[in-house]
Scaffold this motif. Structure first.
Motif, PDB file in Angstrom:
ATOM      1  N   ALA A   2      -3.152  20.715 -12.338  1.00 53.74           N
ATOM      2  CA  ALA A   2      -3.100  20.520 -10.888  1.00 53.74           C
ATOM      3  C   ALA A   2      -2.587  19.127 -10.566  1.00 53.74           C
ATOM      4  N   LYS A   3      -1.795  19.041  -9.523  1.00 53.92           N
ATOM      5  CA  LYS A   3      -1.297  17.735  -9.096  1.00 53.92           C
ATOM      6  C   LYS A   3      -2.418  16.944  -8.440  1.00 53.92           C
ATOM      7  N   ILE A   4      -2.360  15.602  -8.580  1.00 50.95           N
ATOM      8  CA  ILE A   4      -3.300  14.820  -7.797  1.00 50.95           C
ATOM      9  C   ILE A   4      -2.687  14.587  -6.419  1.00 50.95           C
ATOM     10  N   THR A   5      -3.561  14.443  -5.460  1.00 51.40           N
ATOM     11  CA  THR A   5      -3.076  14.210  -4.100  1.00 51.40           C
ATOM     12  C   THR A   5      -3.137  12.717  -3.812  1.00 51.40           C
ATOM     13  N   LEU A   6      -2.085  12.223  -3.161  1.00 52.49           N
ATOM     14  CA  LEU A   6      -1.931  10.792  -2.904  1.00 52.49           C
ATOM     15  C   LEU A   6      -1.645  10.583  -1.422  1.00 52.49           C
ATOM     16  N   ALA A   7      -2.207   9.491  -0.891  1.00 51.92           N
ATOM     17  CA  ALA A   7      -1.850   9.040   0.456  1.00 51.92           C
ATOM     18  C   ALA A   7      -1.533   7.559   0.368  1.00 51.92           C
ATOM     19  N   THR A   8      -0.707   7.082   1.262  1.00 59.12           N
ATOM     20  CA  THR A   8      -0.527   5.641   1.410  1.00 59.12           C
ATOM     21  C   THR A   8      -0.656   5.341   2.892  1.00 59.12           C
ATOM     22  N   THR A   9      -1.083   4.109   3.177  1.00 57.80           N
ATOM     23  CA  THR A   9      -1.182   3.739   4.584  1.00 57.80           C
ATOM     24  C   THR A   9      -0.999   2.242   4.702  1.00 57.80           C
ATOM     25  N   TRP A  10      -0.674   1.794   5.913  1.00 61.19           N
ATOM     26  CA  TRP A  10      -0.675   0.355   6.132  1.00 61.19           C
ATOM     27  C   TRP A  10      -1.488   0.022   7.362  1.00 61.19           C
ATOM     28  N   LEU A  11      -2.178  -1.089   7.228  1.00 62.09           N
ATOM     29  CA  LEU A  11      -2.949  -1.627   8.347  1.00 62.09           C
ATOM     30  C   LEU A  11      -2.120  -2.797   8.885  1.00 62.09           C
ATOM     31  N   ASP A  12      -2.626  -4.040   8.763  1.00 68.22           N
ATOM     32  CA  ASP A  12      -1.842  -5.185   9.218  1.00 68.22           C
ATOM     33  C   ASP A  12      -1.068  -5.753   8.033  1.00 68.22           C
ATOM     34  N   GLY A  13       0.117  -5.226   7.805  1.00 63.33           N
ATOM     35  CA  GLY A  13       0.974  -5.674   6.711  1.00 63.33           C
ATOM     36  C   GLY A  13       2.419  -5.642   7.181  1.00 63.33           C
ATOM     37  N   CYS A  14       3.325  -6.002   6.289  1.00 62.69           N
ATOM     38  CA  CYS A  14       4.735  -6.113   6.683  1.00 62.69           C
ATOM     39  C   CYS A  14       5.567  -4.956   6.178  1.00 62.69           C
ATOM     40  N   SER A  15       4.953  -4.035   5.445  1.00 60.06           N
ATOM     41  CA  SER A  15       5.603  -2.890   4.798  1.00 60.06           C
ATOM     42  C   SER A  15       6.262  -3.260   3.477  1.00 60.06           C
ATOM     43  N   SER A  20       8.136  -2.064  -2.219  1.00 60.25           N
ATOM     44  CA  SER A  20       8.019  -2.228  -3.668  1.00 60.25           C
ATOM     45  C   SER A  20       7.661  -0.900  -4.336  1.00 60.25           C
ATOM     46  N   LEU A  21       6.855  -0.095  -3.659  1.00 62.80           N
ATOM     47  CA  LEU A  21       6.549   1.241  -4.178  1.00 62.80           C
ATOM     48  C   LEU A  21       7.843   2.056  -4.338  1.00 62.80           C
ATOM     49  N   LEU A  22       8.707   1.973  -3.354  1.00 63.14           N
ATOM     50  CA  LEU A  22       9.976   2.709  -3.461  1.00 63.14           C
ATOM     51  C   LEU A  22      10.844   2.165  -4.589  1.00 63.14           C
ATOM     52  N   ASP A  23      10.633   0.898  -4.933  1.00 62.14           N
ATOM     53  CA  ASP A  23      11.441   0.273  -5.987  1.00 62.14           C
ATOM     54  C   ASP A  23      11.056   0.718  -7.397  1.00 62.14           C
ATOM     55  N   ILE A  24      10.079   1.597  -7.532  1.00 62.87           N
ATOM     56  CA  ILE A  24       9.806   2.085  -8.891  1.00 62.87           C
ATOM     57  C   ILE A  24      10.869   3.104  -9.316  1.00 62.87           C
ATOM     58  N   ASP A  25      11.804   3.347  -8.404  1.00 60.11           N
ATOM     59  CA  ASP A  25      13.056   4.067  -8.715  1.00 60.11           C
ATOM     60  C   ASP A  25      12.838   5.419  -9.388  1.00 60.11           C
ATOM     61  N   GLU A  26      13.423   5.587 -10.607  1.00 55.38           N
ATOM     62  CA  GLU A  26      13.462   6.938 -11.193  1.00 55.38           C
ATOM     63  C   GLU A  26      12.081   7.470 -11.541  1.00 55.38           C
ATOM     64  N   LEU A  27      11.097   6.554 -11.682  1.00 53.73           N
ATOM     65  CA  LEU A  27       9.745   7.052 -11.949  1.00 53.73           C
ATOM     66  C   LEU A  27       9.251   7.904 -10.781  1.00 53.73           C
ATOM     67  N   LEU A  28       9.784   7.633  -9.582  1.00 56.71           N
ATOM     68  CA  LEU A  28       9.406   8.465  -8.432  1.00 56.71           C
ATOM     69  C   LEU A  28       9.699   9.933  -8.710  1.00 56.71           C
ATOM     70  N   LEU A  29      10.806  10.181  -9.421  1.00 59.39           N
ATOM     71  CA  LEU A  29      11.166  11.570  -9.722  1.00 59.39           C
ATOM     72  C   LEU A  29      10.155  12.190 -10.680  1.00 59.39           C
ATOM     73  N   LEU A  31       7.064  11.255 -10.957  1.00 57.52           N
ATOM     74  CA  LEU A  31       5.793  11.400 -10.240  1.00 57.52           C
ATOM     75  C   LEU A  31       5.799  12.613  -9.327  1.00 57.52           C
ATOM     76  N   ALA A  32       6.966  12.980  -8.858  1.00 58.37           N
ATOM     77  CA  ALA A  32       7.056  14.115  -7.934  1.00 58.37           C
ATOM     78  C   ALA A  32       6.507  15.386  -8.560  1.00 58.37           C
ATOM     79  N   ASP A  33       6.563  15.463  -9.911  1.00 57.18           N
ATOM     80  CA  ASP A  33       6.033  16.650 -10.594  1.00 57.18           C
ATOM     81  C   ASP A  33       4.511  16.607 -10.737  1.00 57.18           C
ATOM     82  N   LYS A  34       3.942  15.416 -10.570  1.00 50.59           N
ATOM     83  CA  LYS A  34       2.519  15.250 -10.857  1.00 50.59           C
ATOM     84  C   LYS A  34       1.678  14.928  -9.632  1.00 50.59           C
ATOM     85  N   ILE A  35       2.336  14.585  -8.545  1.00 49.83           N
ATOM     86  CA  ILE A  35       1.623  14.092  -7.358  1.00 49.83           C
ATOM     87  C   ILE A  35       2.073  14.858  -6.122  1.00 49.83           C
ATOM     88  N   ASP A  36       1.125  15.142  -5.260  1.00 52.45           N
ATOM     89  CA  ASP A  36       1.457  15.609  -3.912  1.00 52.45           C
ATOM     90  C   ASP A  36       1.204  14.452  -2.952  1.00 52.45           C
TER      91      ASP A  36
END
Ligand code: SF4
Length: 188
Positions: A2-15, A20-29, A31-36
């Motif tokens: 089963a995939k793990i479920t993930l959320a991200t959020t921002w409060l008072d930050g600059c994004s 940087s999360l998007l900069d993990i590049d090909e690993l995102l692909l 992770l797409a198989d393992k994470i919702d």
């Protein structure tokens, strides 16, 4: 598996932590198989789900809205990750803490900000002061997330480097609590 479920959020930050999360590049692909990814600025969901396994929280708690938001997220999250220096120490948002709230708002929205009024032809017809009536009501100070709710993992950095983010997610996927060690540091 089963995939793990993930959320991200921002409060008072600059994004920047999310960038940087998007900069993990090909690993995102991979992770797409393992994470919702169920919720956050990178997807379209508007309401935080009833339960997610892991939530990454960027930014400090600066307003009453932030406080309610993080309490709700904590209730619905298995493992909460303080994602970046602003979440862990208040960092940049905390720079306002030695000034009264009214002084900060006046500085930003009145003294230093003007918008250009345009006439019907699109030409400038003067300057208009901005208002801050719709800004969420600020708390006296911006404060770290763990002062309000239990945090399970601290991932420092401004922003955390992509390799550290990838490591944390990979360890969590393996059912381990990550030891960040030398992978990141405050202010990195
Ligand atoms: S830790 Fe740094 S990059 Fe992340 S939200 Fe704060 S200022 Fe932005």
């Amino acid at each position: 598996m089963a995939k793990i479920t993930l959320a991200t959020t921002w409060l008072d930050g600059c994004s920047g932590c999310h960038m940087s999360l998007l900069d993990i590049d090909e690993l995102l692909l991979d992770l797409a198989d393992k994470i919702d990814l169920l919720y956050g600025p990178l997807v379209d969901g508007k309401i935080f789900p009833d339960h997610v396994d892991v939530t990454l929280v960027e930014g400090a708690v600066s307003s009453e809205a932030d406080r309610k938001n993080i309490e709700n997220i904590r209730d619905k999250t298995g493992l909460l990750v303080s994602f970046g220096d602003c979440a862990i120490t208040a960092n940049v948002p905390g720079m306002r803490n030695r000034h009264p709230v009214e002084a900060v708002l006046n500085r930003v929205y009145v003294e230093n900000a003007e918008t250009t009024l345009l006439d019907k032809g699109g030409e400038s017809s003067g300057m208009e002061k901005m208002t801050f009536h719709t800004v969420p009501r600020l708390c006296r100070m911006a404060r770290p997330v763990h002062e309000f709710v239990k945090v399970d993992v601290f991932l420092p950095g401004c922003p955390p480097p992509p390799a550290a983010i990838a490591f944390v997610i990979t360890e969590l996927l393996a059912g381990k609590i990550p030891e960040i060690g030398q992978l990141s540091r405050f202010g990195a």
